[in-house]
Design a protein around this motif. Structure first.
Motif: not given
Length: 317
Positions: A227, A232, A235-236, A238-241, A313-315
């Protein structure tokens, strides 16, 4: 009709049970070379075969691991330092094995050196991350086997390659599943080629067992490093969660791992000592009842199963 089918199935398993109970003679005169004996399956197998009376040649990565193993075994067991990623180390170990076995040849070769670092979603990794695993789990297996093949052929012995249920079903990214798929393919071709010379090749496919490979601490560290090296943008996306959920899943996975390593080493021992070993050994109930059947299902069903336990993933769409 059903009675005839049941009788046929019962007869098949009775004959197989009888054949598999037949043991190779003069075990005390046979040499077995095992890689990666510092810990895990290979360490237990070395001790188990030593008790059985075989002449174990145990390859360890560190002198500390070799010394601890010698303290736990008889004088029959001998150790050598081996790094399966280094050609020079393999060549030196091969020469040592030749001197040990002499004209008898090598009865058993057990390729079991393995690593799962670094494991993470593929997009978090770079080429070197994949190579670090492949050089141990696949290329190391190939080079060690090719170096010792003439000795195994002389003894008309056995080659055991330790794969994984992940060699059938890829549940996560990184080089581990890829390497185990490769071990399966290499073993299949090797088995057919060596059958002409009386050499038997077996694949051991363990489920999830509590070893260094499945250590949540090591895998979590691997995830975090992957990670950290990601861009960057990744990371955006996938997201920290997503990362946090993955880390929690690794802890849960380790808790569900089987701590009884003898389930696997018993399969290995049978493959080395039985007159009629199996081609494949699925070790563990999860391997037999879940991952083996899963590997035969249509792809869309396998994907649906994997999605059930996977974070998004976040997105994600």
């Amino acid at each position: 009709m059903l009675l005839y089918v049941a009788a046929f199935v019962g007869l098949f398993y009775l004959v197989r049970w009888y054949r598999e109970r037949q043991v190779v003679s003069h075990l005390q005169d046979k040499y077995v070379f095992i890689t990666g004996c510092d810990s895990g399956f290979r360490n237990l197998l070395a001790r188990q075969l030593d008790v059985r009376g075989l002449r174990v040649l145990a390859a360890c990565l560190t002198e500390e691991g070799a010394e601890q193993l010698r303290k736990q075994t008889s004088a029959r067991l001998q150790t050598v330092i081996l790094d399966v990623t280094q050609t020079e180390s393999i060549a030196a170990a091969t020469q040592w094995v030749k001197e040990c076995v002499g004209d008898r040849g090598l009865w058993g070769l057990v390729n079991n050196a393995s690593t799962s670092l670094r494991t993470a979603p593929n997009e978090w990794l770079n080429k070197q991350d994949f190579m670090n695993i492949l050089s141990v789990n696949l290329l190391g297996v190939i080079e060690v086997t090719l170096s010792l093949l003439s000795l195994v052929r002389k003894a008309q012995g056995r080659v055991l390659n330790v794969s994984s249920v992940m060699g059938r079903v890829s549940l996560f990214g990184g080089g581990y599943c890829i390497s185990k798929h490769g071990v399966e393919a290499f073993s299949d071709s090797l088995r057919r080629e060596l059958s002409y010379f009386g050499v038997k090749v077996a694949i051991i496919e363990p489920g999830f067992f509590k070893t260094n490979v499945t250590s949540s601490e090591r895998l979590m560290s691997s995830f975090k490093k992957a990670w950290d090296q990601s861009s960057s943008e990744v990371k955006e996306i996938y997201g920290e969660k997503f990362l946090e959920t993955c880390l929690k899943s690794l802890k849960v996975m380790e808790q569900k791992c089987n701590p009884d390593l003898s389930v696997v080493t018993d399969c290995m021992e049978h493959a080395l000592t039985a007159c009629h070993p199996r081609t494949r050994y699925s070790a563990g109930w999860d391997a037999k009842l879940l991952y083996l059947p899963l590997s035969y299902l249509p792809t869309f069903l396998v994907d649906a199963f994997v999605y059930l336990g996977s974070p998004k993933p976040a997105q994600a769409l």
